[in-house]
Scaffold this active site. Structure first.
Site, PDB file in Angstrom:
ATOM      1  N   HIS A 188       0.976  -0.998   0.163  1.00 24.65           N
ATOM      2  CA  HIS A 188      -0.156   0.256   0.340  1.00 24.65           C
ATOM      3  C   HIS A 188       0.530   1.187   0.223  1.00 24.65           C
ATOM      4  CE1 HIS A 188      -4.236  -1.805   0.360  1.00 24.65           C
ATOM      5  NE2 HIS A 188      -3.808  -2.760   0.977  1.00 24.65           N
ATOM      6  N   GLU A 429      -6.875  -6.817 -34.813  1.00 24.75           N
ATOM      7  CA  GLU A 429      -5.177  -7.356 -35.396  1.00 24.75           C
ATOM      8  C   GLU A 429      -5.378  -8.276 -35.771  1.00 24.75           C
ATOM      9  OE1 GLU A 429      -2.828  -8.179 -31.667  1.00 24.75           O
ATOM     10  OE2 GLU A 429      -4.486  -9.413 -31.194  1.00 24.75           O
ATOM     11  N   ASP A 453      -0.225  -5.723 -34.249  1.00 19.87           N
ATOM     12  CA  ASP A 453       0.301  -7.572 -35.567  1.00 19.87           C
ATOM     13  C   ASP A 453      -0.627  -7.035 -36.472  1.00 19.87           C
ATOM     14  OD1 ASP A 453       1.238  -8.968 -33.452  1.00 19.87           O
ATOM     15  OD2 ASP A 453      -0.234  -8.501 -31.915  1.00 19.87           O
ATOM     16  N   CYS A 500      -4.847   1.089 -29.784  1.00 18.31           N
ATOM     17  CA  CYS A 500      -4.280  -0.004 -28.619  1.00 18.31           C
ATOM     18  C   CYS A 500      -2.892   0.169 -29.613  1.00 18.31           C
ATOM     19  CB  CYS A 500      -4.288  -0.934 -27.813  1.00 18.31           C
ATOM     20  SG  CYS A 500      -4.470  -2.444 -28.418  1.00 18.31           S
TER      21      CYS A 500
HETATM   22  C1  PEP Z   1      -0.973  -4.681 -31.295  1.00 19.30           C
HETATM   23  O1  PEP Z   1      -0.654  -5.649 -32.150  1.00 19.30           O
HETATM   24  O2  PEP Z   1      -1.026  -3.644 -32.055  1.00 19.30           O
HETATM   25  C2  PEP Z   1      -1.298  -4.948 -30.130  1.00 19.30           C
HETATM   26  C3  PEP Z   1      -1.499  -3.344 -29.475  1.00 19.30           C
HETATM   27  O3  PEP Z   1      -1.367  -5.948 -28.688  1.00 19.30           O
HETATM   28  P1  PEP Z   1       1.222  -7.060 -29.115  1.00 19.30           P
HETATM   29  O4  PEP Z   1       1.411  -5.277 -29.173  1.00 19.30           O
HETATM   30  O5  PEP Z   1       0.835  -6.599 -27.134  1.00 19.30           O
HETATM   31  O6  PEP Z   1       0.960  -7.774 -29.681  1.00 19.30           O
HETATM   32 MG    MG Z   2      -0.763  -7.811 -30.793  1.00 20.98          MG
END
Ligand code: PEP
Ligand code: MG
Length: 545
Positions: A188, A429, A453, A500
């Site tokens: 904590h 992806e 990916d 992401c």
């Molecule tokens: C991606 O493939 O863009 C992704 C966010 O996942 P990772 O990079 O963990 O494969």
């Molecule tokens: Mg990925």
């Protein structure tokens, strides 16, 4: 000059003067008593007083670190009343006829040793909590006031360990950094340090007898190092790093607390990607509006066996609690390809990136998948969790996932374990998922586009192979078209969509993604404010194409 390494809790760098916090000097004395019942009554009264003090501390912490983090003091109030803890103290008083202070000290030591010996990091961290509660009871029994340590000047605090109680009592303006010998990054105290943006390194193997007030120290939370008595050259380097860090922050600082909104008024959720619970502080420090990708497979890496349900639950809980009510998207484990752990016993493959990875492992090994899902579902009651599945290529996979999710729900319902059903999303992806995103959009609550990916599979270029860099074009039309198609299909079915992958942090594309209609960007914490700046300079509806 002497240098130590430890675990960084919060990334920041300082050069300052040390203040050593030593544990209580006076050992608790064992005394013989005549009246066990009267001694037990003293403990009960001290327990009531401890609870009142902890309630006051809770109220104090509320304004400093927010409700979720102040909850530790509520947990302490419960610990004071813990039946096993109380029973152990009372038994000792009755059978050995010893004074309450001594019985509390011995019981506290025993419990804290028991927690320290546990395998689970979270449970280990509870050792400091028991010590904190026991010391408070002893102090009350001895009639001593709680003296908060007074710091004349801002200092680097070096201690065996620090309890949340001690941290909250200190004046934030006087704390340059924390260095502790004990302590885990999930304690904590560590959570509070992160919340308060205090550079901190724990688990530093320094002998406190050799450290004294007034010494100079460089605490580098980026490297996880502490240098005592730095030489001139080290001080100059540290000062330079501090100045660079300050400048970087100053430029972006004024974007904190500002909305992530385009010039023409479209609000966008700007989140951070994290790989472990300890990254959350960095996301908070950079004013992320949520966690858009928690790469949970990092919990499985670098160890000899699977993380238990409990370990995972604690990690997820820590992240959502630290984020308060903000959205946290936990991606189920994406092992395989470049992320391998021997204990998965995966067969060697000719083309691991095209092999058994991501959701494919989970759909083969329901035991692993269900353990993780249970841990995630259990953590849902502590905040705002969404779950998403990686490497999807088909409608059938999503159907199979939901069948397993239902089984997990039934198990939890039968066991009367509380949870809230989390929002369910998938990563887009693979080109397959992008191309059938119209069908997938009907099945889930959201999409998150993994461009790392998506690019590798669309361009047939191994993302691990640097030798192919000159063929690699992240701006390839095929990738951008798939991104656009995914956004449109999500929106057609009323679902939100985020990005992401690394491309989401490429500010050369920000305006393009905004104009495509991207609802959320999730990027490395260090990129959050830069992206906010870019989004605030972009228009959404301008030349929409
Ligand atoms: C991606 O493939 O863009 C992704 C966010 O996942 P990772 O990079 O963990 O494969
Ligand atoms: Mg990925």
């Amino acid at each position: 000059m002497v240098q130590f390494s430890g675990k960084s809790v919060y990334k920041g760098i300082v050069l300052g003067t040390v203040a050593v916090f030593k544990d209580r000097e006076e050992p608790v004395r064992r005394k013989r008593i005549e009246d066990a019942a009267a001694e037990i009554l003293r403990i009960e009264e001290a327990g009531l007083e401890a609870k009142a003090q902890l309630k006051a501390l809770h109220d104090e912490a509320l304004s400093a670190v927010g409700e979720v983090n102040a909850a530790v003091f509520e947990a302490y109030q419960i610990m004071v009343e813990d039946e096993d803890y109380r029973k152990s103290i009372y038994n000792m008083i009755r059978t050995e006829m010893v004074n309450g202070e001594y019985a509390v000290a011995v019981t506290g030591d025993n419990f804290s040793r028991m927690f320290s010996a546990m395998d689970d990091d979270y449970m280990k961290a509870r050792a400091a909590d028991v010590r904190d509660v026991s010391n408070r009871l002893i102090r009350i029994l001895e009639g001593r006031e709680e003296t908060s340590r007074f710091l004349e000047e801002p200092a680097v605090i070096v201690a065996e360990d620090l309890t949340p109680g001690e941290i909250v009592k200190l004046d934030r303006k006087k704390i340059l950094a924390f260095v502790t010998v004990e302590g885990s990054s999930s304690s904590h105290a560590a959570i509070l340090a992160r919340m308060m943006n205090i550079p901190a390194v724990v688990g530093v193997p320094v002998n406190l007898e050799e450290i004294h007030d007034g010494m100079k120290a460089v605490v580098d939370g980026f490297q996880g190092t502490v240098i005592f008595n730095p030489d001139e050259e080290t001080c100059i380097q540290a000062e330079r790093k501090i100045a660079e860090e300050l400048e970087r922050r100053r430029l972006l600082e004024n974007l904190k607390g500002k909305e992530t909104i385009t010039l023409d008024g479209k609000k966008i959720r700007l989140c951070a990607n994290i790989g472990s619970a300890s990254d959350v502080g960095y996301a908070m420090e950079n004013d992320a509006e949520g966690i858009g990708l928690f790469r949970s497979e990092f919990l499985y890496l670098g160890r000899k066996d699977f993380p238990t349900e409990e370990e995972q639950f604690q990690a997820y809980r820590q992240v959502v609690q630290t984020m308060g009510g903000k959205k946290v998207v936990i991606r189920t484990l994406d092992m395989g390809a470049d992320k391998q752990a021997d204990y998965f016993n995966l067969e060697k493959e000719e083309n691991p990136a095209l092999g058994l990875r991501g959701i494919r492992i989970c759909l083969r090994r329901h035991d692993i998948f269900k353990t993780q899902l249970r841990a995630i579902f259990r953590a849902t009651i502590y905040g705002n969790i969404s779950v998403m599945y990686p490497m999807i290529i088909s409608v059938e996979e999503v159907q199979e996932i939901f069948k397993i999710v239902r089984e997990v729900q039934e198990e939890l319902d039968r066991a009367k374990v509380p949870y809230q059903y989390p929002e369910q999303g998938i990563m887009i992806e693979t080109p397959a998922a992008a191309l059938i995103s119209d069908e997938l959009a009907k099945m889930v609550d959201f999409f998150s586009i993994g461009t790392n990916d998506l690019t590798q599979y669309t361009l047939a270029i191994d993302r691990q192979n640097q030798g192919l860099d000159d063929f690699y074009n992240p701006y390839h039309k095929a990738v951008l078209r798939m991104i656009r198609m995914t956004v449109e299909n999500a929106h057609k079915h009323g679902k939100w969509v985020g990005i992401c992958g690394e491309l989401g942090a490429d500010t050369a594309l920000t305006e393009k993604f905004v104009q495509m209609g991207m609802d959320e960007f999730s990027v490395a914490p260090s990129m959050v404010l830069r992206l906010r700046k870019k989004i605030r300079e972009s228009t959404w509806n301008h030349i929409r194409q």
